[in-house]
Design a protein around this motif. Structure first.
Motif, PDB file in Angstrom:
ATOM      1  N   ILE A   5       0.837  -1.200   0.000  1.00  0.00           N
ATOM      2  CA  ILE A   5       0.000   0.000   0.000  1.00  0.00           C
ATOM      3  C   ILE A   5       0.871   1.248   0.000  1.00  0.00           C
ATOM      4  O   ILE A   5       0.598   2.211  -0.734  1.00  0.00           O
ATOM      5  CB  ILE A   5      -0.948  -0.002   1.226  1.00  0.00           C
ATOM      6  N   PHE A   6       1.939   1.242   0.815  1.00  0.00           N
ATOM      7  CA  PHE A   6       2.853   2.385   0.830  1.00  0.00           C
ATOM      8  C   PHE A   6       3.518   2.580  -0.542  1.00  0.00           C
ATOM      9  O   PHE A   6       3.695   3.712  -1.010  1.00  0.00           O
ATOM     10  CB  PHE A   6       3.931   2.213   1.909  1.00  0.00           C
ATOM     11  N   GLN A   7       3.896   1.469  -1.174  1.00  0.00           N
ATOM     12  CA  GLN A   7       4.506   1.548  -2.504  1.00  0.00           C
ATOM     13  C   GLN A   7       3.540   2.149  -3.518  1.00  0.00           C
ATOM     14  O   GLN A   7       3.904   3.046  -4.291  1.00  0.00           O
ATOM     15  CB  GLN A   7       4.931   0.152  -2.966  1.00  0.00           C
ATOM     16  N   VAL A   8       2.303   1.639  -3.511  1.00  0.00           N
ATOM     17  CA  VAL A   8       1.297   2.122  -4.461  1.00  0.00           C
ATOM     18  C   VAL A   8       0.959   3.586  -4.197  1.00  0.00           C
ATOM     19  O   VAL A   8       0.816   4.383  -5.133  1.00  0.00           O
ATOM     20  CB  VAL A   8       0.022   1.245  -4.391  1.00  0.00           C
ATOM     21  N   LEU A   9       0.834   3.967  -2.913  1.00  0.00           N
ATOM     22  CA  LEU A   9       0.555   5.361  -2.578  1.00  0.00           C
ATOM     23  C   LEU A   9       1.672   6.286  -3.061  1.00  0.00           C
ATOM     24  O   LEU A   9       1.412   7.388  -3.540  1.00  0.00           O
ATOM     25  CB  LEU A   9       0.368   5.513  -1.067  1.00  0.00           C
ATOM     26  N   THR A  10       2.910   5.821  -2.933  1.00  0.00           N
ATOM     27  CA  THR A  10       4.038   6.623  -3.416  1.00  0.00           C
ATOM     28  C   THR A  10       3.936   6.853  -4.914  1.00  0.00           C
ATOM     29  O   THR A  10       4.134   7.973  -5.399  1.00  0.00           O
ATOM     30  CB  THR A  10       5.372   5.927  -3.088  1.00  0.00           C
ATOM     31  N   VAL A  11       3.602   5.783  -5.653  1.00  0.00           N
ATOM     32  CA  VAL A  11       3.480   5.909  -7.108  1.00  0.00           C
ATOM     33  C   VAL A  11       2.293   6.793  -7.482  1.00  0.00           C
ATOM     34  O   VAL A  11       2.430   7.738  -8.270  1.00  0.00           O
ATOM     35  CB  VAL A  11       3.326   4.516  -7.763  1.00  0.00           C
ATOM     36  N   PHE A  12       1.126   6.522  -6.905  1.00  0.00           N
ATOM     37  CA  PHE A  12      -0.083   7.253  -7.276  1.00  0.00           C
ATOM     38  C   PHE A  12      -0.002   8.728  -6.877  1.00  0.00           C
ATOM     39  O   PHE A  12      -0.275   9.615  -7.686  1.00  0.00           O
ATOM     40  CB  PHE A  12      -1.314   6.604  -6.633  1.00  0.00           C
ATOM     41  N   ILE A  13       0.356   9.009  -5.616  1.00  0.00           N
ATOM     42  CA  ILE A  13       0.447  10.406  -5.173  1.00  0.00           C
ATOM     43  C   ILE A  13       1.623  11.092  -5.853  1.00  0.00           C
ATOM     44  O   ILE A  13       1.567  12.287  -6.161  1.00  0.00           O
ATOM     45  CB  ILE A  13       0.577  10.496  -3.637  1.00  0.00           C
ATOM     46  N   GLY A  14       2.689  10.328  -6.118  1.00  0.00           N
ATOM     47  CA  GLY A  14       3.830  10.884  -6.843  1.00  0.00           C
ATOM     48  C   GLY A  14       3.431  11.395  -8.210  1.00  0.00           C
ATOM     49  O   GLY A  14       3.797  12.505  -8.617  1.00  0.00           O
ATOM     50  N   PHE A  15       2.654  10.596  -8.944  1.00  0.00           N
ATOM     51  CA  PHE A  15       2.184  11.041 -10.251  1.00  0.00           C
ATOM     52  C   PHE A  15       1.193  12.201 -10.119  1.00  0.00           C
ATOM     53  O   PHE A  15       1.116  13.061 -11.000  1.00  0.00           O
ATOM     54  CB  PHE A  15       1.551   9.884 -11.020  1.00  0.00           C
ATOM     55  N   LEU A  16       0.446  12.226  -9.019  1.00  0.00           N
ATOM     56  CA  LEU A  16      -0.505  13.310  -8.791  1.00  0.00           C
ATOM     57  C   LEU A  16       0.223  14.659  -8.694  1.00  0.00           C
ATOM     58  O   LEU A  16      -0.126  15.619  -9.403  1.00  0.00           O
ATOM     59  CB  LEU A  16      -1.304  13.036  -7.517  1.00  0.00           C
ATOM     60  N   VAL A  17       1.252  14.738  -7.851  1.00  0.00           N
ATOM     61  CA  VAL A  17       1.977  15.999  -7.699  1.00  0.00           C
ATOM     62  C   VAL A  17       2.843  16.285  -8.928  1.00  0.00           C
ATOM     63  O   VAL A  17       3.105  17.444  -9.268  1.00  0.00           O
ATOM     64  CB  VAL A  17       2.831  16.009  -6.413  1.00  0.00           C
ATOM     65  N   PHE A  18       3.285  15.223  -9.600  1.00  0.00           N
ATOM     66  CA  PHE A  18       4.047  15.381 -10.831  1.00  0.00           C
ATOM     67  C   PHE A  18       3.198  16.109 -11.879  1.00  0.00           C
ATOM     68  O   PHE A  18       3.663  17.000 -12.590  1.00  0.00           O
ATOM     69  CB  PHE A  18       4.482  14.002 -11.333  1.00  0.00           C
TER      70      PHE A  18
END
Length: 414
Positions: free
Chosen positions: A13-26
């Motif tokens: 979940i932490f990995q997926v959140l990093t990817v998803f929120i990372g792309f969000l702010v990107f």
């Protein structure tokens, strides 16, 4: 055993959140520039050539980051590189806020794109490692969050630039400070999670020389380069085009850019399963061609066909994640090297592409100004520059067709 399973799920979940929120702010950091560019141009008295140069130099920073990020990932791990990427983007927001000259702004943008480039590689490598099932769907879903924030970004930027705090209007400098500070949020799951180490996989790694001899790699570079120029150029040039060619106000122009990213976002949310079903390469052919045709049609029809600029987002949106999915499938044990190789060379194409858009716009504008007046000259220049964006999508589709035929002959279609 149960405890271990729960820990594994929590870590995922932490990995997926990093990817998803990372792309969000990107997506926010990439696409607030649309409404900001005309203000920056007015503030510093820049012409279209200087704007094109600014954007191409920023792409150079992105390219530079892509060239060394894989080395850092192998030495320090993807977790450390991801945290550094987010931190550098927050810092760049401070630098942009403090910039009072064109060179200072260029340097600040360059630094922001260093962070963007590092983040691009880190998130792509992490996604390739953790999305082992339904790869096309999951890659498109992760990039859906980029599209989601990109949809909101132009309107958010326009709104923030008019906000007044303590008697001072935020304008474009304060807007960048606020938006890039959002990069602090995905640092939380990145700190809490444990990321995979590809060096510990035990699989033999492919040397870079083998990639240089692989025609599929070069075709992917071509497809991604033209596809990304066609995608990213919209964020930098659509608002400028609508304001100057059709005399739209900033709110209306930013709304159309949001419309583009709305189509972009919906496509990434819904197209993933279709990509998995009909195949990555065939999807690229169809989708890129659709984007190119829509954009050319929008230019030819004129202002009544402006909505076609937004509809083109349906076609161009899945191109990047579909290529990432193809890389993850074809080069599973060497995804970091393959992604870095392709994205770095794509950065070269992005630098050239942004420069050419500005150069074509300025050159055609000057040519028509001498014979048909300044206003018509500007219109023809903007149309020529935007036509190049459409041409890039068509070339992306044609290169995908070449890749399709190459893989089909070898029974390697994906």
């Amino acid at each position: 055993m149960i405890t271990s399973s729960k820990a594994s799920k929590r870590n995922y979940i932490f990995q997926v959140l990093t990817v998803f929120i990372g792309f969000l702010v990107f997506g926010f950091s990439e696409n607030v520039k649309g409404p900001a560019i005309p203000r920056i141009q007015t503030n510093f008295g820049l012409d279209e050539m200087q704007i094109g140069t600014l954007l191409s130099l920023n792409s150079l920073g992105y390219l530079l980051a892509c060239s060394f990020t894989a080395i850092l990932v192998r030495k320090w791990g993807v977790k450390c590189v991801t945290l550094i990427s987010f931190g550098s983007m927050v810092a760049s927001g401070i630098f942009i806020f403090l910039s009072q000259s064109y060179p200072a702004l260029t340097g600040s943008y360059f630094f922001m794109y260093l962070g963007n480039g590092m983040l691009e590689i880190a998130l792509a490598v992490l996604g390739a490692q953790i999305f082992v099932k339904n790869t096309g769907t999951m890659m498109n879903l992760s990039h859906f969050f980029y599209g989601l924030s990109s949809t909101v970004a132009p309107m958010l930027a326009s709104g923030l630039m008019t906000v007044t705090l303590f008697g001072h209007t935020l304008d474009w400098r304060g807007m960048y400070l606020v938006v890039l500070s959002l990069c602090l949020i995905p640092m939380i799951p990145a700190l809490l999670g444990r990321f995979p180490d590809q060096n510990d996989s035990g699989e033999e790694r492919t040397p870079i020389k083998a990639f240089l001899r692989d025609p599929v790699m070069w075709l992917l570079v071509t497809i991604l380069s033209f596809g990304v120029v066609s995608e990213l150029a919209v964020g930098g040039w659509l608002v400028n085009f609508l304001e100057k060619a059709y005399h739209w106000d900033t709110t209306a122009a930013a709304g159309m850019l949001s419309g583009f990213f709305l189509c972009f976002t919906v496509a990434r949310l819904l197209v993933g399963p279709i990509v998995d079903r009909i195949g990555f390469t065939l999807s690229l052919i169809i989708l890129a061609a659709f984007a190119g045709v829509c954009t050319f049609a929008a230019i030819l029809v004129g202002e009544p066909g402006a909505v076609l600029f937004a509809i083109a987002g349906i076609g161009i949106a899945p191109v990047y994640p579909t290529i990432m999915a193809l890389i993850a499938k074809r080069y599973r044990s060497n995804s970091d090297t393959a992604i870095t190789f392709i994205v770095t060379l794509m950065g070269v194409g992005s630098v050239i592409g942004n420069y050419l858009i500005g150069a074509i716009t300025d050159g055609i504008k000057r040519l028509f100004m001498t014979s048909q007046g300044s206003e018509l000259g500007l219109l023809r220049g903007l149309q020529a520059g935007y036509s190049f964006i459409a041409l890039c999508a068509i070339i992306c589709s044609l290169a995908s067709l070449v890749l399709y035929r190459h893989l089909k002959r070898r029974n390697e279609l994906l």
